[in-house]
Structure formats: C-alpha cells, structure tokens
Design a protein around this motif. Structure first.
Motif, mmCIF file in Angstrom:
data_model
loop_
_atom_site.group_PDB
_atom_site.id
_atom_site.type_symbol
_atom_site.label_atom_id
_atom_site.label_comp_id
_atom_site.label_asym_id
_atom_site.label_seq_id
_atom_site.Cartn_x
_atom_site.Cartn_y
_atom_site.Cartn_z
ATOM 1 N N TRP A 175 65.301 -174.940 -34.285
ATOM 2 C CA TRP A 175 65.769 -176.262 -33.817
ATOM 3 C C TRP A 175 66.698 -176.739 -34.926
ATOM 4 N N GLY A 176 67.982 -176.749 -34.674
ATOM 5 C CA GLY A 176 68.926 -177.044 -35.746
ATOM 6 C C GLY A 176 69.984 -178.053 -35.356
ATOM 7 N N VAL A 177 71.112 -177.973 -36.045
ATOM 8 C CA VAL A 177 72.167 -178.988 -35.900
ATOM 9 C C VAL A 177 72.827 -179.015 -34.513
ATOM 10 N N GLU A 178 72.581 -177.957 -33.739
ATOM 11 C CA GLU A 178 73.079 -177.992 -32.352
ATOM 12 C C GLU A 178 72.487 -179.167 -31.581
ATOM 13 N N SER A 179 71.387 -179.719 -32.093
ATOM 14 C CA SER A 179 70.697 -180.817 -31.394
ATOM 15 C C SER A 179 71.258 -182.189 -31.765
ATOM 16 N N LEU A 180 72.201 -182.246 -32.703
ATOM 17 C CA LEU A 180 72.671 -183.556 -33.159
ATOM 18 C C LEU A 180 73.665 -184.187 -32.187
ATOM 19 N N GLY A 181 73.546 -185.478 -32.021
ATOM 20 C CA GLY A 181 74.461 -186.217 -31.159
ATOM 21 C C GLY A 181 74.151 -187.695 -31.273
ATOM 22 N N ARG A 182 74.983 -188.513 -30.669
ATOM 23 C CA ARG A 182 74.778 -189.972 -30.753
ATOM 24 C C ARG A 182 73.454 -190.384 -30.133
ATOM 25 N N LEU A 183 73.169 -189.839 -28.954
ATOM 26 C CA LEU A 183 71.939 -190.206 -28.260
ATOM 27 C C LEU A 183 71.444 -188.928 -27.575
ATOM 28 N N VAL A 184 70.271 -188.486 -27.962
ATOM 29 C CA VAL A 184 69.816 -187.153 -27.559
ATOM 30 C C VAL A 184 68.478 -187.233 -26.818
ATOM 31 N N GLY A 185 68.476 -186.769 -25.575
ATOM 32 C CA GLY A 185 67.251 -186.713 -24.782
ATOM 33 C C GLY A 185 66.851 -185.269 -24.560
ATOM 34 N N VAL A 186 65.562 -185.051 -24.336
ATOM 35 C CA VAL A 186 65.061 -183.697 -24.108
ATOM 36 C C VAL A 186 64.499 -183.632 -22.683
ATOM 37 N N ILE A 187 64.897 -182.618 -21.951
ATOM 38 C CA ILE A 187 64.432 -182.479 -20.570
ATOM 39 C C ILE A 187 62.968 -182.032 -20.562
ATOM 40 N N HIS A 188 62.150 -182.785 -19.870
ATOM 41 C CA HIS A 188 60.700 -182.544 -19.816
ATOM 42 C C HIS A 188 60.411 -181.192 -19.163
ATOM 43 N N PRO A 189 59.511 -180.398 -19.741
ATOM 44 C CA PRO A 189 59.294 -179.039 -19.244
ATOM 45 C C PRO A 189 58.662 -178.959 -17.855
ATOM 46 N N TRP A 190 58.011 -180.005 -17.411
ATOM 47 C CA TRP A 190 57.352 -179.935 -16.104
ATOM 48 C C TRP A 190 58.281 -180.155 -14.937
ATOM 49 N N PHE A 191 59.420 -180.745 -15.192
ATOM 50 C CA PHE A 191 60.221 -181.192 -14.050
ATOM 51 C C PHE A 191 61.654 -180.677 -14.067
ATOM 52 N N PHE A 192 61.944 -179.687 -14.905
ATOM 53 C CA PHE A 192 63.360 -179.309 -15.019
ATOM 54 C C PHE A 192 63.888 -178.669 -13.743
ATOM 55 N N ASP A 193 62.964 -178.125 -12.932
ATOM 56 C CA ASP A 193 63.414 -177.482 -11.695
ATOM 57 C C ASP A 193 62.959 -178.259 -10.453
ATOM 58 N N ALA A 194 62.626 -179.542 -10.641
ATOM 59 C CA ALA A 194 62.077 -180.327 -9.526
ATOM 60 C C ALA A 194 63.087 -181.339 -8.995
ATOM 61 N N PRO A 195 62.989 -181.672 -7.706
ATOM 62 C CA PRO A 195 63.819 -182.750 -7.168
ATOM 63 C C PRO A 195 63.357 -184.092 -7.727
ATOM 64 N N ARG A 196 64.265 -185.054 -7.793
ATOM 65 C CA ARG A 196 63.915 -186.272 -8.519
ATOM 66 C C ARG A 196 62.849 -187.127 -7.844
ATOM 67 N N ASN A 197 62.608 -186.898 -6.561
ATOM 68 C CA ASN A 197 61.523 -187.687 -5.965
ATOM 69 C C ASN A 197 60.153 -187.258 -6.495
ATOM 70 N N ARG A 198 60.104 -186.122 -7.179
ATOM 71 C CA ARG A 198 58.842 -185.694 -7.788
ATOM 72 C C ARG A 198 58.716 -186.134 -9.253
ATOM 73 N N PHE A 199 59.792 -186.653 -9.823
ATOM 74 C CA PHE A 199 59.712 -187.104 -11.222
ATOM 75 C C PHE A 199 58.696 -188.226 -11.325
ATOM 76 N N THR A 200 57.954 -188.246 -12.430
ATOM 77 C CA THR A 200 56.905 -189.271 -12.576
ATOM 78 C C THR A 200 57.461 -190.550 -13.212
ATOM 79 N N TYR A 201 58.576 -191.017 -12.648
ATOM 80 C CA TYR A 201 59.127 -192.302 -13.066
ATOM 81 C C TYR A 201 58.189 -193.427 -12.640
ATOM 82 N N GLU A 202 58.315 -194.570 -13.293
ATOM 83 C CA GLU A 202 57.630 -195.769 -12.809
ATOM 84 C C GLU A 202 58.349 -196.245 -11.546
#
Ligand code: GAL
Ligand code: MN
Length: 309
Positions: A175-202
């Motif tokens: 995990w190195g400098v490739e991860s640097l940026g102004r604002l960095v989010g990480v895609i959750h491992p459970w939902f990367f291949d799921a349609p958004r109606n299955r995302f556990t948003y509030e």
C-alpha cells in the motif's frame, strides 16, 4: 520574518510543482492500448480507481520520493481491540508506504497494553489515551471528532496527507504512494460487484446520511479513507456535524459514521478511489478481479471482541 516567508514559499512551490520524474530512471513503457479490461479504472467523474496493473510502483515511488512527504496514519484500539495492534503495526512496517515517512497515531484506552514494535527508519508511533466508551457504535462514531481535532491541533503544519484506518486489519501487500490524492475513498469489499439497490446505505429520511432512491455511486468502506489534510478535515468536520444532528434527532445511521462517509462521498466525489485490494476481508472467498490483497479485515468473533451486541 522575511527569511521565514521565503522558506515557506519555497516549500510550497516544491510540493505543488507537478509530478517530477528523475531523468535517469528506467521503467516500462506505458501503453495506450493495453491495460486492465476486467475492471473499470476510472469513475464517471474521471477519478482513477487503483488496481494492480494500473500503476508502476518504481516510477510512482520515485516521483513521490521528491516531495518529502509525511503520512500520518490513525488507528483506534479500544477494549479488546488492543489485540490487533501488534499484527497491524508489524504488517504495516512490511508493506505500508515502505521507504516513506509514516507517523502512526494510535488512540487507545489502554496505552500500557501497546506492544513494542520495531519501526523502520523515519517511522514513528505516538500513543494517545482516549476515554473508553460502552458501545462499539459510539467508539466508531467518536473517531470523526478525534480526527478533526488531530488535524486542527497537530497535523496542519507538519504533514500533507492522512489515512484513517481500522485496527482489526492486516497488510499483506504493498500500500504505497499510488493511494495518495486529495480525497481518497476505498471501495467496500462486499459490494464492489453489486447493484446499488443492495448497498447498505442509510435509507431513512430522518437521518442526515440518507441516500434516497436510485442515488449513490459506489459503496465505500468506513474502515479506510484518507486524502489531503484539508479535504479530510472538511470531511471529518462535516460528518461530525451530521452525526450530532442525527443524535439530536434520536437517530443512528445504519452503519454509523460509514453511512455519513458514504453520503459525504456522494456529494463530494473522491478524487481517487482504491479498489477492494485495499480493503479485503480474510473470510472472503477470492475474486478473479483481485490480483493482490493488500489490506484486509482479519477474521474475528464479533460477539467476543465487541463491548456490546
Ligand atoms: C460489513 C462490515 C461493516 C459495514 C457493513 C456494511 O462487512 O463489517 O463494518 O461496513 O459491511 O454493510
Ligand atoms: Mn473494523
């Protein structure tokens, strides 16, 4: 006085003056035609999504080496979570920003329990005592306030970027400098291949973190995010305010601060996304798209390790 302002200006110029590359550096030719075809490596708002094969570690390390960076990295270990500290730190020393200056900030209710871990050159650990709380949800949410204050009170003048990571994790790959940026989010491992109606948003309108029907880009993990101090300060300040409003309205978002983080990222798009290589789960079956597991949530018995259900 004059001398000081010249130094500050020079420092600023050096940091913002593009991505400088060393003249003699040898590295593979980048291709216009060949790249990852099994995954998307850019969002619709043109932020890169970082996967194995999208960056050249030699080239990118050499570029960022010239920027004299410090990466403060926060973790929280309260109650029985102190058992995760050793593996986290030892594995981070093997894989996390190797060769760069890293300053870990460990917040714990039991500073005496922190094990000795041998740190590499330019790597340091600061342990901070925090009050223990009765509910894991409160521990998790209270981090927004701690991050905000840490950035305001201590980091503003001494660092450029920050990462906020969960402690019940381990590094297995770079995990190195490739991860640097102004604002960095990480895609959750459970939902990367799921349609958004299955995302556990509030979904409840009473919460400030609501995603109403059809909204949302990706589902982001609360267990890892980061970016520039300025952007992460704005994020933590905003999410903390929203958490307070929810509390005043007697509502707790379904995944606490992770729900608010997702809402924040909906309205303030991350400038860089990290693929689930950067936040996997040990108990997860392998997926063909994940060529390298870099960082992963370790298997644990939630009922045993958490202070409450
Ligand atoms: C779980 C994770 C939680 C939360 C949840 C969201 O895998 O342990 O912390 O992120 O997913 O649905
Ligand atoms: Mn966790």
């Amino acid at each position: 006085m004059y001398f000081n302002s010249v130094i500050i200006r020079l420092k600023w110029r050096q940091k913002t003056f593009g991505l400088r590359s060393l003249p003699g550096l040898l590295y593979n030719q980048p291709s216009v035609l060949v790249g990852r075809t099994d995954v998307a490596s850019v969002t619709p708002w043109l932020a890169p999504i970082i996967w194995e094969g999208t960056f050249d570690p030699i080239l990118i390390d050499s570029i960022y080496k010239q920027q004299n960076l410090t990466i403060p990295t926060t973790v929280f270990a309260l109650g029985k979570y102190t058992r995760f500290v050793k593996d986290f730190l030892e594995s981070a020393e093997q894989h996390y920003f190797v060769g760069f200056r890293v300053h870990y900030y460990l917040f714990t209710d039991q500073p005496e329990s922190v094990p000795e871990v041998k740190m590499g050159e330019n790597r340091s650990l600061t342990v901070r005592k925090v009050q223990s709380l009765n509910r894991w949800q409160d521990i998790s949410m209270s981090r927004m306030e701690t991050w905000k204050k840490l950035i305001e009170n201590e980091l503003a003048s001494e660092a450029d970027y920050i990462f906020c990571l969960d402690i019940d994790t381990k590094f297995y790959g770079r995990w190195g400098v490739e991860s640097l940026g102004r604002l960095v989010g990480v895609i959750h491992p459970w939902f990367f291949d799921a349609p958004r109606n299955r995302f556990t948003y509030e979904r409840r309108p009473e919460s400030q973190s609501i995603h109403s029907g059809g909204k949302g880009d990706y589902y982001y993990a609360g267990a890892a995010f980061g970016g520039s101090l300025e952007d992460v300060h704005h994020l933590t300040k905003t999410c903390r305010e929203k958490l307070h409003i929810d509390a005043a309205n007697s509502i707790e978002a379904v995944w606490q601060e992770e729900s608010h983080l997702n809402k924040y990222f909906l309205l303030n798009k991350p400038s860089k996304l990290l693929s689930p290589e950067y936040m996997w789960r040990d108990i997860h079956a392998k997926a063909a798209q994940i060529k390298v597991i870099r960082f992963s949530n370790v298997a644990k018995n939630y009922a045993e390790v958490r202070p409450n259900p």
